[in-house]
Design a protein around this motif. Sequence first.
Motif, mmCIF file in Angstrom:
data_model
loop_
_atom_site.group_PDB
_atom_site.id
_atom_site.type_symbol
_atom_site.label_atom_id
_atom_site.label_comp_id
_atom_site.label_asym_id
_atom_site.label_seq_id
_atom_site.Cartn_x
_atom_site.Cartn_y
_atom_site.Cartn_z
ATOM 1 N N LYS A 26 -40.985 -20.500 10.879
ATOM 2 C CA LYS A 26 -40.380 -21.141 12.050
ATOM 3 C C LYS A 26 -39.821 -22.506 11.686
ATOM 4 N N HIS A 27 -40.609 -23.228 10.932
ATOM 5 C CA HIS A 27 -40.241 -24.573 10.541
ATOM 6 C C HIS A 27 -38.956 -24.550 9.703
ATOM 7 N N ILE A 28 -38.913 -23.615 8.769
ATOM 8 C CA ILE A 28 -37.740 -23.529 7.900
ATOM 9 C C ILE A 28 -36.492 -23.168 8.715
ATOM 10 N N LEU A 29 -36.660 -22.232 9.654
ATOM 11 C CA LEU A 29 -35.518 -21.834 10.475
ATOM 12 C C LEU A 29 -34.964 -23.018 11.250
ATOM 13 N N LEU A 30 -35.866 -23.808 11.786
ATOM 14 C CA LEU A 30 -35.428 -24.944 12.586
ATOM 15 C C LEU A 30 -34.777 -25.994 11.705
ATOM 16 N N LYS A 31 -35.428 -26.257 10.598
ATOM 17 C CA LYS A 31 -34.965 -27.350 9.748
ATOM 18 C C LYS A 31 -33.630 -27.013 9.080
ATOM 19 N N HIS A 32 -33.514 -25.803 8.586
ATOM 20 C CA HIS A 32 -32.304 -25.483 7.820
ATOM 21 C C HIS A 32 -31.197 -24.875 8.646
ATOM 22 N N GLU A 33 -31.557 -24.180 9.689
ATOM 23 C CA GLU A 33 -30.529 -23.438 10.416
ATOM 24 C C GLU A 33 -30.396 -23.894 11.860
ATOM 25 N N GLY A 34 -31.268 -24.778 12.281
ATOM 26 C CA GLY A 34 -31.209 -25.233 13.665
ATOM 27 C C GLY A 34 -31.578 -24.133 14.659
ATOM 28 N N ILE A 35 -32.309 -23.110 14.191
ATOM 29 C CA ILE A 35 -32.690 -22.017 15.096
ATOM 30 C C ILE A 35 -34.039 -22.353 15.728
ATOM 31 N N GLU A 36 -34.007 -22.477 17.035
ATOM 32 C CA GLU A 36 -35.219 -22.877 17.720
ATOM 33 C C GLU A 36 -35.963 -21.643 18.226
ATOM 34 N N THR A 37 -37.197 -21.514 17.810
ATOM 35 C CA THR A 37 -37.980 -20.384 18.310
ATOM 36 C C THR A 37 -38.741 -20.866 19.546
ATOM 37 N N VAL A 38 -39.128 -19.916 20.417
ATOM 38 C CA VAL A 38 -39.808 -20.318 21.655
ATOM 39 C C VAL A 38 -41.203 -19.694 21.713
ATOM 40 N N LEU A 39 -42.047 -20.288 22.541
ATOM 41 C CA LEU A 39 -43.416 -19.792 22.626
ATOM 42 C C LEU A 39 -43.546 -18.652 23.626
ATOM 43 N N HIS A 40 -42.643 -18.657 24.642
ATOM 44 C CA HIS A 40 -42.775 -17.590 25.641
ATOM 45 C C HIS A 40 -42.102 -16.303 25.166
ATOM 46 N N LEU A 41 -42.419 -15.232 25.861
ATOM 47 C CA LEU A 41 -41.920 -13.930 25.432
ATOM 48 C C LEU A 41 -40.491 -13.734 25.916
ATOM 49 N N SER A 42 -39.682 -13.056 25.095
ATOM 50 C CA SER A 42 -38.311 -12.780 25.506
ATOM 51 C C SER A 42 -37.877 -11.467 24.873
ATOM 52 N N GLN A 43 -36.640 -11.078 25.145
ATOM 53 C CA GLN A 43 -36.140 -9.806 24.609
ATOM 54 C C GLN A 43 -35.676 -9.934 23.163
ATOM 55 N N SER A 44 -35.471 -11.186 22.730
ATOM 56 C CA SER A 44 -34.850 -11.392 21.414
ATOM 57 C C SER A 44 -35.807 -12.025 20.424
ATOM 58 N N LEU A 45 -35.643 -11.601 19.197
ATOM 59 C CA LEU A 45 -36.495 -12.121 18.123
ATOM 60 C C LEU A 45 -35.632 -12.506 16.929
ATOM 61 N N VAL A 46 -36.104 -13.491 16.191
ATOM 62 C CA VAL A 46 -35.482 -13.744 14.906
ATOM 63 C C VAL A 46 -36.402 -13.111 13.860
ATOM 64 N N VAL A 47 -35.790 -12.416 12.929
ATOM 65 C CA VAL A 47 -36.586 -11.755 11.892
ATOM 66 C C VAL A 47 -36.390 -12.537 10.595
ATOM 67 N N ALA A 48 -37.323 -13.441 10.323
ATOM 68 C CA ALA A 48 -37.212 -14.232 9.096
ATOM 69 C C ALA A 48 -37.482 -13.318 7.906
ATOM 70 N N ASN A 49 -36.728 -13.482 6.859
ATOM 71 C CA ASN A 49 -36.756 -12.660 5.628
ATOM 72 C C ASN A 49 -36.108 -11.296 5.790
ATOM 73 N N GLY A 50 -35.584 -11.012 6.986
ATOM 74 C CA GLY A 50 -34.973 -9.698 7.193
ATOM 75 C C GLY A 50 -33.450 -9.796 7.202
ATOM 76 N N GLY A 51 -32.897 -10.667 6.381
ATOM 77 C CA GLY A 51 -31.444 -10.869 6.412
ATOM 78 C C GLY A 51 -30.715 -10.192 5.275
ATOM 79 N N LEU A 52 -29.391 -10.157 5.414
ATOM 80 C CA LEU A 52 -28.561 -9.614 4.327
ATOM 81 C C LEU A 52 -28.809 -10.417 3.060
ATOM 82 N N GLY A 53 -29.069 -11.702 3.245
ATOM 83 C CA GLY A 53 -29.340 -12.580 2.105
ATOM 84 C C GLY A 53 -30.653 -12.252 1.395
ATOM 85 N N ASN A 54 -31.525 -11.477 2.065
ATOM 86 C CA ASN A 54 -32.761 -11.047 1.411
ATOM 87 C C ASN A 54 -32.600 -9.688 0.747
#
Length: 628
Positions: A26-54
Amino acid sequence: MGSIDGTRPKLSKDNKKLLKKQAKAKHILLKHEGIETVLHLSQSLVVANGGLGNGVSRQQLLAVLERCGKVETLLMPPNKPYAFVTYSSAEEAIKAYSSLSGQELCGEDAEQPITLYLSFVEKVVVKEVLSPSLPPGLIIVEDFVSPEQERTMLESIDWDSETSSQKSLKHRRVKHYGYEFRYDNNNVDKDKPLPGGLPDFCTEALRKCVQIGLIKHDPDQLTINQYEPGQGIPPHVDTHSAFEDEILSLSLGAEIVMDFKHPNGSVVPVMLPQRSLLIMSGESRYLWTHGITPRKFDVIQVSEGQTVGTISGNSGELTLSKRSTRTSFTFRKVRHSPCDCAFPSECDSQQTQKEKSPPTVGELGASTLEREYVHKVYDDIAGHFSSTRHTPWPKIGDFLASLPKGSLVADVGCGNGKYLGVNKDLCMIGCDRSKNLVDICRERTFEAFVCDALSVPFRAGAFDACISIAVIHHFATEERRIAALQELIRLLRKGGKALIYVWALEQEYKKNKSKYLKESKTSQGPSSDALGTNLAVKAPLPIHTNRTSFHSQDLLVPWHLKPTNKSKVTPENKEQNEKEHGPDSVYHRFYHVFCEGELEAMCNRLSNVAVQHSYHDQGNWCVILEKL
Ligand SMILES: O=C(O)CCC(=O)C(=O)O
Ligand SMILES: [Fe+2]
Ligand SMILES: [Zn+2]
């Protein structure tokens, strides 16, 4: 902390590890990509390490994600180490969050499995880049040869006959016909044609080119390049003086993505389908570089019917395509008179003419100039200079933060050591030409020593990364700037990264004034007009007025010395200073400020590096390089 209050359920060791890793992701996503994760539940997720770059493909990730529910959208931005998934309901997203976090996945190119970390995001925002258009003058003709013709041509190449015109280069296999292409001077020996001319198995394809009016000149030189997955060719412009305008490349055996780069930094990835013919002419041949990034997968579009041309930036449509052996036939016509193209900045024919006029700063002059107007000055102003250099620049900090723990990093031209301590997880060594600056580093207990950036006493390939911040602009000739760059690259291991910052001619970029211009203060001391000191008279170069735009690329920049605690002004040294530098103690540093595209073009001329990223930051031109 080992809580023993008994109110919280005890977490298993594995769970704790997972939570810790998730927090880090989470920290890396925020720091490097400006992607803010949230504590509450939602329909969308970020999948860290699940990218084309991986090295994870869309099909692969979808298969895993769909086990938890219906996937509405899956965005996979190119080259990024994450993806975004939106499920049709929050329940499904929650299921994915709890069952897939920490799950291992074998990427397409897997040597090691990767671990997925999921976090909820409010909404998915990815910068959509518009599909770029093809570089002007570039044409791709699909199905240029039939599958039978393709087979015949591939089978006819006699790789085994050992001739001088066949080389196994580090990055690919090559064979030349008609004329040998020499990689030492990037040219052909025009008076030494190879016996036999172009092989018969090309005649049919060439006849078709002429017949349908694709080319003006009959090619007389052929280079066959064979690329295994993972191999490539560094970005380059085929030497203008060596070949005429049109350059043809027939892709056989497999498709591949070729990257075209404009000197302004824009990159256009172009899909070259199997059996297609690429024609580069005009701007795309003379101004843009072309190259193939050495990798085993290409980022391509999933949508059918989109097999040719530019790759869209739409992360909802991208996936990976495994490369296989591609054999290209590059046909060119050798040029027998100088090139008179409309792109003199890239034209070796037109540059040689320029170089015939007397140089402003000759080689001998260059090192004297650097000694007087760079080395001595930094030694004299070290204390005051250091007192003005404390805050690390964020993007440089980001680069250092992105390096794996334990990396060995050289800071060549480390100044007062501002970057030597910013990431405690790295092992950093600094060097600088100024002894007084190195002494300051040592007082701060950093590892640093005195040396010249043209000759750094470390073995080649010793470092995982190098930084060169505000150093290369102090070299007085282009040859010396390139030599400094080469020395930096020499230090890197294969795959190692270098970050380079140089001062930009353009202090206003995209309508934003740089900090340097904005910090204009009245207390900046006298303007250049008032500097009637001996130095100014001796100096062969224009003197810049601080906090104003640059009017010349090679210039002297005044430094108004103010006494600091470290450099106490005694009556003796005051007198000495005034004798040498006038009553204001104004020193002058030599700079070559870089114009847009200049640093990148310089890097692109080196054969063993790829420019990974090129940007403007606070009045500087910056590149991140990878050693190939
Ligand atoms: O493989 C290709 O299509 C390009 C080869 C190339 O650019 C070259 O040999 O100069
Ligand atoms: Fe080329
Ligand atoms: Zn030219």
